[in-house]
Design an enzyme around this catalytic site. Sequence first.
Site, short mmCIF file in Angstrom:
data_model
loop_
_atom_site.label_atom_id
_atom_site.label_comp_id
_atom_site.label_asym_id
_atom_site.label_seq_id
_atom_site.Cartn_x
_atom_site.Cartn_y
_atom_site.Cartn_z
N TYR A 1 0.84 -1.20 0.00
CA TYR A 1 0.00 0.00 0.00
C TYR A 1 0.87 1.25 0.00
O TYR A 1 0.64 2.21 -0.76
CB TYR A 1 -0.89 -0.05 1.23
N LYS B 1 1.11 4.22 -2.78
CA LYS B 1 0.83 5.61 -2.47
C LYS B 1 2.03 6.50 -2.81
O LYS B 1 1.85 7.65 -3.24
CB LYS B 1 0.44 5.78 -1.00
#
Length: 259
Positions: A150, A154
């Site tokens: 994740y 990002k």
Amino acid sequence: MSATFAGKRVAITGAAGGIGQTLCRLFGGEGAFIVALDKSDKVLGLVESLAAEGIAAKAAVVDIGSAEAVAAAFASSGDIDILVNNAGYSHHPTLAQTDPAAWQSEMNGNLGGAHACAHAVLPGMVSRHSGSIVNVGSVNALHALGDPAYSAAKAGMIALTKALAMEYGRYGIRANIVLPGTVRSPLWDERAKKDPKVLETLQRWYPLGRIVDPIEVARVVAFLASDAASAVTGAAIPVDCGLTAGNIVMSRELTLEDF
């Protein structure tokens, strides 16, 4: 009612989530027509609720991890003036728990999905010589805070944002990204039921002594999407109650001061 976004068509991904619902209501309350996208059919109920509140909206149940599904959803959504890439998720908190398939899934569902949505709306924005894309990233993009796939996705969204700003600025298109810290959501409420001190533990790391409320993220997104930010593009703005300003817990321990 304010009319900051009157006549604008605003697409919001991850619309059924905590931040997503807040974004829909903020933009809709300022006159925008909302295109609410989410992989959960809860987005259908959301649009019904918005209609009851006087907000014009349409729903699309779509997994942004599928470029084909994204293209189809936007093909039937009309010209998009503002895209908010809010959707994102993480199911693997450590590298040890992240096999290659999991890594690919989270990269695609976060970074790949943001690219697919931008790719879908850019031709229309280019033809109109106007548009705004606001990506919702995370402070995880700046520091190792767990959830490595994740976090990498990002971080990639920051690079994507800057590339969009560089390449499409000549068409009057702006691209920016906000980086929220821990946001108060039903997830944290559930965790607090299991561990009543979890938020107290978290808040020690935030100079403001609290975590972020969804409306605080939405307001910054709306500012960046608005004409008030007409000269702002390629920016990455933390919305994190000061988390990325420094390590306040370490500072307190080093100085032996409670500041």
